[in-house]
Design an enzyme around this catalytic site. Structure first.
Site, PDB file in Angstrom:
ATOM      1  CD  GLU A  12      -8.707  -1.445   4.086  1.00  0.00           C
ATOM      2  OE1 GLU A  12      -9.049  -0.752   3.099  1.00  0.00           O
ATOM      3  OE2 GLU A  12      -8.203  -0.970   5.119  1.00  0.00           O
ATOM      4  NE  ARG A  29      -6.233   1.639  -0.134  1.00  0.00           N
ATOM      5  CZ  ARG A  29      -6.283   2.799   0.513  1.00  0.00           C
ATOM      6  NH1 ARG A  29      -5.171   3.320   1.002  1.00  0.00           N
ATOM      7  NH2 ARG A  29      -7.421   3.440   0.668  1.00  0.00           N
ATOM      8  CG  HIS A  71     -12.891   3.252   3.044  1.00  0.00           C
ATOM      9  ND1 HIS A  71     -13.571   4.184   3.810  1.00  0.00           N
ATOM     10  CD2 HIS A  71     -11.590   3.629   3.089  1.00  0.00           C
ATOM     11  CE1 HIS A  71     -12.729   5.067   4.297  1.00  0.00           C
ATOM     12  NE2 HIS A  71     -11.512   4.752   3.872  1.00  0.00           N
ATOM     13  NE  ARG A 115     -10.423  12.328   4.005  1.00  0.00           N
ATOM     14  CZ  ARG A 115     -10.313  11.066   3.601  1.00  0.00           C
ATOM     15  NH1 ARG A 115     -11.046  10.615   2.606  1.00  0.00           N
ATOM     16  NH2 ARG A 115      -9.486  10.237   4.209  1.00  0.00           N
ATOM     17  CG  ASN A 136      -1.874   1.155   1.274  1.00  0.00           C
ATOM     18  OD1 ASN A 136      -1.811   2.059   0.453  1.00  0.00           O
ATOM     19  ND2 ASN A 136      -2.754   1.145   2.251  1.00  0.00           N
TER      20      ASN A 136
END
Length: 398
Positions: free
Chosen positions: A383, A90, A179, A240, A9
């Site tokens: 993940e 990823r 996600h 955010r 990642n």
């Protein structure tokens, strides 16, 4: 056939990696290279010999990957290329091009790079990591697994924005979500936990971390998700804003003279819990609430309010909900958030048992009372394992 996969990642200044055995689900080694391009980089590698940390300059991703190989060589387990099934990557944005994982060749890498305008903070860094890893492992298949792919099953009613159709088509404006790898993994695990096939189960997944998103999963397929064209839309996050009236941007441009870059910085880096409370870590927010900080209390109220709104909306879209699942850093570790996010939804059959909900959750667990109409679960996400699984399946399908 070996089922070892090196999962990478890659961020703009980091490389996070994990060596996994897909058959046993065992993480054989994990590590992180960070501060790439800064005067002093930091490396952490955990393997059979324990944890090793280093601090030294890491000028770019190529240098970072070379250091990773050195750590495996010196501290184990040794990375013998012939024993690797694949290197799984990823990738945040697959656009409308990639509805599933893809074996990476030069053409695929160009397509990923071309999608950078939809994820300017992520795809360029992902591409840099892929290039470095392909150079390090030239004979091993590399597989891209996209955060957006799970949401490729959205119907037009869910992914289209109500703007001029030609403008949307020309500039690829639609809901892509994010996600997805986590939502796929967790929704499948929820079905297995309930003893059912994914095709039989309707689930609402709440992936709550510094980045946060909700997804409605019907029969194993994503039918609605909170993130949109970018990961800015939806729930309140660490920095955010989540959902916002677009006219706020026009207003600030006109009356405050803020540029596009300043507005981007405001909504992505100076909003969310940071903007409302002054904190990004939920532990600090809770401590501030306990100390009587009204801004922190209001920030939590906004956070919960937004989640409840999405749960209610997705309940309506699904028609029947078998389970609501909390996952990711906040979802797995914060009992206050789990309770607050679903408080007041008892008439919908949704309830959290205080004793079952107490404390951090490190394994799959029911936190709803016995007999609840909707099972509330905490399922730690993985993940990396999902990326590794998809890499092996892609190579095996050949």
């Amino acid at each position: 056939m070996s089922t070892r996969v090196l999962v990478i990642n890659s961020g703009s200044s980091s490389i996070k990696y994990q060596l996994l055995d897909v058959e046993t689900h065992e993480a054989l080694a994990t590590g992180l290279v960070e501060r790439i391009g800064q005067p002093t980089g930091r490396l952490k590698h955990t393997g059979p010999a324990g944890t090793t940390t280093l601090e030294q300059p890491v000028p770019d991703h190529e240098a970072g990957m070379a250091l990773v190989l050195g750590l495996f060589e010196e501290h184990g387990p040794r990375l013998v290329e012939s024993e690797l099934t694949a290197v799984g990557h990823r990738i945040v944005q697959g656009g409308s091009v990639f509805a599933g994982p893809a074996v990476i060749d030069d053409a695929v890498l160009r397509q990923i790079d071309d999608l950078s305008s939809l994820a300017p903070l992520h795809n360029p860094a992902n591409v840099a990591g892929v290039r470095a890893a392909r150079h390090a492992f030239p004979s091993t298949p590399h597989v891209a697994v996209f955060d957006t792919a799970f949401h490729s099953t959205l119907e037009p009613a869910a992914y289209e924005y109500a703007i001029d159709r030609e403008v949307a088509r020309r500039y690829a404006i639609r809901r892509y979500g994010a996600h997805g790898t986590s939502h796929l993994y967790v929704s499948r695990q929820a079905a297995a936990f309930l003893g059912k096939d994914p095709s039989e189960v309707n689930v609402i997944v709440l992936h709550l971390g510094n980045g946060a998103s909700a997804t409605a999963v019907r029969g194993g397929r994503s039918i609605e998700t909170s993130m949109g064209l970018t990961p800015l839309e939806g729930l309140v996050m660490g920095t955010r804003s989540g959902d916002l009236d677009p006219a706020v941007l026009f207003h600030l441009a006109r009356v405050a003279g803020m540029s596009i870059d300043e507005l981007d910085d405001l909504l992505n880096r100076r909003s969310g819990m940071l903007g409302l409370s002054g904190h990004t870590d939920m532990r600090d927010v809770h401590a501030a609430v306990e100390a009587g900080d009204e801004n922190a209390r209001t920030a939590l109220d906004v956070y919960y309010h937004r989640i409840k709104g999405y749960v209610g909306s997705y309940y309506a879209h699904l028609g029947r909900v078998d389970a609501i699942v909390f996952t990711a850093g906040i979802g797995e570790n914060d009992e206050h958030v789990r309770a607050g996010a679903l408080a007041g939804l008892e008439r919908l059959g949704i309830e959290v048992d205080p004793e079952r909900n107490a404390g951090r959750v490190t394994e799959e667990k029911v936190i709803s009372p016995d007999g609840a109409e909707v099972t509330v679960l905490v399922i730690p996400t993985n993940e990396e394992l999902e990326i590794a699984r998809q890499a092996v399946e892609t190579i095996s399908a050949g």
